[in-house]
Every structure is written in structure tokens, then in C-alpha cells.
Enzyme design. Structure first.
Site, PDB file in Angstrom:
ATOM      1  N   LYS A  23       7.317  58.030  68.491  1.00 52.11           N
ATOM      2  CA  LYS A  23       6.344  59.102  68.304  1.00 52.11           C
ATOM      3  C   LYS A  23       6.654  59.933  67.063  1.00 52.11           C
ATOM      4  O   LYS A  23       5.760  60.235  66.262  1.00 52.11           O
ATOM      5  CB  LYS A  23       6.288  59.995  69.552  1.00 52.11           C
ATOM      6  CG  LYS A  23       5.181  61.043  69.484  1.00 52.11           C
ATOM      7  CD  LYS A  23       4.895  61.690  70.825  1.00 52.11           C
ATOM      8  CE  LYS A  23       5.973  62.685  71.181  1.00 52.11           C
ATOM      9  NZ  LYS A  23       5.491  63.700  72.156  1.00 52.11           N
ATOM     10  N   ARG A  28       4.922  61.242  61.424  1.00 49.71           N
ATOM     11  CA  ARG A  28       5.298  61.397  60.022  1.00 49.71           C
ATOM     12  C   ARG A  28       4.603  60.379  59.129  1.00 49.71           C
ATOM     13  O   ARG A  28       4.237  60.688  57.993  1.00 49.71           O
ATOM     14  CB  ARG A  28       6.825  61.330  59.892  1.00 49.71           C
ATOM     15  CG  ARG A  28       7.505  62.597  60.422  1.00 49.71           C
ATOM     16  CD  ARG A  28       8.990  62.388  60.707  1.00 49.71           C
ATOM     17  NE  ARG A  28       9.673  63.639  61.049  1.00 49.71           N
ATOM     18  CZ  ARG A  28       9.625  64.230  62.237  1.00 49.71           C
ATOM     19  NH1 ARG A  28       8.895  63.682  63.209  1.00 49.71           N
ATOM     20  NH2 ARG A  28      10.280  65.354  62.464  1.00 49.71           N
ATOM     21  N   GLY A  92       3.612  69.717  69.708  1.00 49.73           N
ATOM     22  CA  GLY A  92       4.285  70.734  68.911  1.00 49.73           C
ATOM     23  C   GLY A  92       4.737  70.178  67.577  1.00 49.73           C
ATOM     24  O   GLY A  92       4.697  70.867  66.555  1.00 49.73           O
ATOM     25  N   GLN A 167      11.800  69.975  63.748  1.00 47.84           N
ATOM     26  CA  GLN A 167      10.448  70.418  63.427  1.00 47.84           C
ATOM     27  C   GLN A 167      10.462  71.534  62.389  1.00 47.84           C
ATOM     28  O   GLN A 167       9.686  71.512  61.432  1.00 47.84           O
ATOM     29  CB  GLN A 167       9.737  70.871  64.701  1.00 47.84           C
ATOM     30  CG  GLN A 167       9.498  69.739  65.689  1.00 47.84           C
ATOM     31  CD  GLN A 167       8.870  70.214  66.986  1.00 47.84           C
ATOM     32  OE1 GLN A 167       8.577  71.401  67.145  1.00 47.84           O
ATOM     33  NE2 GLN A 167       8.664  69.296  67.914  1.00 47.84           N
ATOM     34  N   ASP A 312      15.082  65.911  74.048  1.00 46.80           N
ATOM     35  CA  ASP A 312      13.933  65.305  74.719  1.00 46.80           C
ATOM     36  C   ASP A 312      14.338  64.428  75.897  1.00 46.80           C
ATOM     37  O   ASP A 312      13.552  64.217  76.824  1.00 46.80           O
ATOM     38  CB  ASP A 312      13.111  64.473  73.735  1.00 46.80           C
ATOM     39  CG  ASP A 312      12.358  65.331  72.738  1.00 46.80           C
ATOM     40  OD1 ASP A 312      12.075  66.500  73.055  1.00 46.80           O
ATOM     41  OD2 ASP A 312      12.058  64.839  71.633  1.00 46.80           O
ATOM     42  N   ARG A 384       7.528  64.239  79.953  1.00 52.24           N
ATOM     43  CA  ARG A 384       8.919  63.829  80.174  1.00 52.24           C
ATOM     44  C   ARG A 384       9.391  64.180  81.595  1.00 52.24           C
ATOM     45  O   ARG A 384      10.198  63.457  82.178  1.00 52.24           O
ATOM     46  CB  ARG A 384       9.827  64.430  79.113  1.00 52.24           C
ATOM     47  CG  ARG A 384       9.430  63.986  77.710  1.00 52.24           C
ATOM     48  CD  ARG A 384      10.550  64.019  76.712  1.00 52.24           C
ATOM     49  NE  ARG A 384      10.039  63.812  75.364  1.00 52.24           N
ATOM     50  CZ  ARG A 384       9.779  62.622  74.825  1.00 52.24           C
ATOM     51  NH1 ARG A 384       9.990  61.522  75.524  1.00 52.24           N
ATOM     52  NH2 ARG A 384       9.313  62.525  73.587  1.00 52.24           N
TER      53      ARG A 384
END
Length: 428
Positions: A23, A28, A92, A167, A312, A384
Site C-alpha cells: 500500500k 507513492r 492518512g 508520513q 501498523d 487492521r
């Protein structure tokens, strides 16, 4: 709202190349193609809600996209103002990175998302961008979406981040590429580094010295991407945990990125006693290969370092903690509280519902290993959390409500899950 009933699994052996594409890299790819001179070619792009939203935003910003179902080709002659609100959905990553990309673009842009994303903090991005000249605002003085951006000239900067966040770092790197001088970004510990690797591979002048990243403004457009997106280790980790907690089971996860900043959760599972082997096969911007995981009795560990490398995966890792001998401890993980849900509370409450002793503190929790029991779990719209407790169900059975969120990152999750156990779906 939909629900799933998961049944206890028998011993299984699974070899798969069908883990969802990464992901982080897919986001990107879509964005960075906007900075390239020529057509970027991306195969195995993640076709999940979050990443397809990023692709749609790129199209709304003027990119030409040719998608034959296998390869996505993206070309752009510059970012164009869109008449549409740019919808990041649940992502996000998408919202924060687009802030960096658009802060110097010519035009006015509005970024928004779903009800969960509109509750997540954005000041960690908007504040440093404002400090270098970005004209960026939102609800609660720029802390909550929708966010409004008016492209502006950006000043060179030396920014010291108080948090380790890929991020934040990525947004500032994207801003630095169009700033009026050389920039630097430092962080308290190294965060994930896909942005640096990919942009440097495209020709950006980026140097990493320990915890400091130095960026020179672009003198020309970058070289286009040509990439096959590897499998996502965060998604692969769910099935690694399933094998590690199911006696006499094993799994081979093929074509996964082996980037050291992305496999820390596997290293933690290895420290717990799981039998894990890494097999490098190629290198495209970063190392890629296969991960072999076999069941072994697990022991408790403490997780407190390099938290951003496994933030994560902590919900899924916590399922392994619940099956381990001893008390596992998570520290320095307060970032979990501002994810799609407050993941500290949702993990703690979920494990308690499953009969596990858990203690919650402000920046983490402790888990006393025991025997998981079947329970009814609310995902709180967090993909998740949903997948973690579904994986817990392979040891005892489980019902998990509100599972549509899984489509944001792992659309074929249940197709793979059905290869190791029985599942039943209901609509509520």
C-alpha cells in the site's frame, strides 16, 4: 454493516504469491509519477480503496492514466487545479503526502476523506508546512480535514521532527523538492524510507546521513518509474501470525518487500521463537523476496524500539502475544491512539473480550499469554483491527463485525483466509 464468523483452523501449509500489493509503495507510485518527465509504468498496483483513491486524485490533478488491468501508465505535464474535492477516503498516508506534494503547486486544492480520516490529526503536517510558507488550513486551525491548500513559494528548511513518522518525513521531502534551497529533515529514530529510496531512484538529489535526510530542490523533472509493486509485508504479516500460532503449520509469503524498515514485526515474531527465514530474490528500488514462517512455541517479549517500523503490525503481533508464554510489553506506541481507531484501546478491549489479561497504559499495554476464547469483536471501522482478530479466530473461532474496512488495504484477504480455514459471512 457486514460480519464474519471464523472457524478454528487445523494445521495448514500455504505458499502464496497473492498477498496484497504494498500500500505504501502504491500510494507513492501514483504521486511520484506526477514529478516525472515521461510515462511511469506500474504493474501490480494495489487495487484497494485507499490506493485507488490516490490514483483518482492524480487523475483529477491532470495526469493521464492508461490502465489495462495489469499495468498502469501515468504521464503528467504538471499538476493542474481540480474542480473536485480530492477524496482520500480512509487514507492518512494519502492526505498527508498530498499536502506536501500540493503545497507548492499552482492552484487551490481541497483534501477530504471519510468520517474516520476527518477525525485524525493533521497538524503534524500542516504546522511544519505552514512554517516554510505553505498556505494551508482546515478545521481546528488546520488540525482536521477537510484541508484547503493554496500553492505557494516554499522556503528552504532545517526541520527537526519530534516524532518518527514516514508520513511527516515524506510530506516534507516532497515540499523540499520545490523549495528555494537545500533542505534537511531529522527525526528521533529512523522511520520507513520508501520515499527516499524511490525518489532517489528517480534521480532526486537526496542523501541520508543517520537520522538526517538532506534534499536538494529539483533542477529538472525526475525519471519515470518502472516498477512491479512488491507484496505488502504488513498484509503478509497476518498470515505469518496465523502460521506462528497454529501448531504444525507453515506459510511461504512470496514477492514481499524485504526493506529493513518494513519487516521489524517479522523480526519481533522471530524473537518470540517463531521459525522465520528470508529469501532475497531481486532488488527494485528496495530488496524483494520470500518469507518462510513455521509454527513454534512462542515466548513473551518487550517491544519498545523502532516502533515506527512495526506500528501498523502491532495489532496482529498482539495476537501472537496472547498465545505466548509470559507477559509481553509494548512501550512508546502512543502513535497507535491516532490511527484509524485508538488501536491501544481497541486491541486491549478486544483481547480482554477473548479472555486474555491485558493492562493498558498511555503509550502501550502488556499482554499475559493464555488461551484465546471465541468472542464478538467490533472492528471500529479499522481494517487492521478487523484482520487481527479474524486471525485470532484461527485458534478458537471468532466473530468480527464491520469488516468492509478490510477493502481499504487487502481486498483479497478472505480469498486467502479460506485456504486455511472456514468462514461465513452475514449482513447486519
Amino acid at each position: 454493516m457486514s460480519s464474519v464468523k471464523v472457524y478454528k483452523a487445523l494445521a495448514f501449509s500455504l505458499r502464496t504469491s497473492e498477498i496484497a500489493s504494498d500500500k505504501s509503495i502504491s500510494h507513492r507510485c501514483a504521486m511520484f509519477a506526477m514529478l516525472a518527465d515521461g510515462t511511469s509504468q506500474i504493474t501490480n498496483f494495489l487495487r484497494a480503496e485507499d490506493t485507488m483513491n490516490s490514483l483518482k486524485i492524480v487523475k483529477n490533478l491532470g495526469a493521464t492514466i492508461d490502465d489495462d488491468g495489469e499495468t498502469i501508465k501515468i504521464s503528467s505535464d504538471g499538476i493542474k487545479e481540480s474542480s473536485e474535492v480530492l477524496d482520500c477516503g480512509n487514507s492518512g498516508t494519502g492526505m498527508r503526502l498530498f499536502c506536501g506534494l500540493l503545497s507548492s503547486a499552482d492552484g487551490h486544492f481541497v483534501l477530504s476523506g471519510d468520517e474516520y480520516l476527518r477525525r485524525r490529526p493533521m497538524k503534524r503536517i500542516t504546522a511544519p508546512l505552514r512554517d516554510i510558507g505553505a498556505k494551508l488550513d482546515g478545521r481546528e486551525n488546520g488540525d482536521l480535514a477537510p484541508l484547503s491548500i493554496r500553492g505557494a513559494s516554499l522556503k528552504a528548511f532545517n526541520y527537526e521532527s519530534k516524532i518518527a513518522s514516514a508520513q511527516v518525513k515524506s510530506a516534507m521531502i516532497l515540499a523540499a523538492l520545490r523549495a528555494d534551497g537545500e533542505c534537511s529533515f531529522s527525526e528521533p529514530e529512523l522511520s520507513r524510507d520508501h520515499t527516499e529510496r524511490m525518489l532517489k531512484g528517480m534521480g532526486a538529489e537526496i542523501e541520508v546521513e543517520g537520522l538526517i535526510t538532506k534534499i536538494k530542490p529539483m533542477k529538472k523533472l525526475l525519471s519515470p518509474l518502472k516498477i512491479r509493486v512488491p507484496a505488502d509485508p504488513s498484509s503478509a504479516f497476518f498470515f505469518a501470525v496465523a502460521a506462528a500460532i497454529t501448531p504444525n503449520s507453515n506459510v511461504v509469503l512470496e514477492g514481499v518487500t524485504l526493506n529493513p524498515t518494513r519487516i521489524e514485526a517479522f523480526k519481533a515474531l522471530e524473537r518470540m521463537g517463531a521459525d522465520i527465514r528470508y529469501e532475497a530474490t531481486e532488488n527494485i528500488y528496495e530488496p524483494i523476496g520470500n518469507i518462510h514462517v513455521k509454527y513454534a512455541p512462542l515466548k513473551a517479549i518487550t517491544v519498545e524500539d523502532n516502533i515506527s517500523w512495526l506500528i501498523d503490525e502491532l495489532p496482529a503481533l498482539s495476537i501472537a502475544f496472547a498465545c505466548a508464554d509470559g507477559v509481553s510489553i509494548v512501550k512508546n506506541a502512543q502513535e497507535l491512539r491516532v490511527k484509524e481507531s485508538d488501536r491501544i484501546s481497541t486491541v486491549v478491549n478486544g483481547l480482554k473480550a477473548c479472555g486474555i489479561e491485558v493492562d493498558e497504559v498511555h503509550d502501550g499495554y502488556s499482554v499475559k499469554g493464555g488461551v484465546l476464547k471465541e468472542a464478538k469483536i467490533d472492528s471500529h471501522g479499522d481494517h487492521r483491527i478487523a484482520m487481527s482478530f479474524i486471525i485470532a479466530g484461527v485458534t478458537c473461532g471468532m466473530r468480527v463485525d464491520d469488516i468492509a474496512c478490510i477493502n481499504t488495504s487487502f481486498p483479497n484477504f478472505f480469498e486467502l483466509l479460506k485456504k486455511i480455514t472456514k468462514v461465513e459471512f452475514t449482513s447486519l
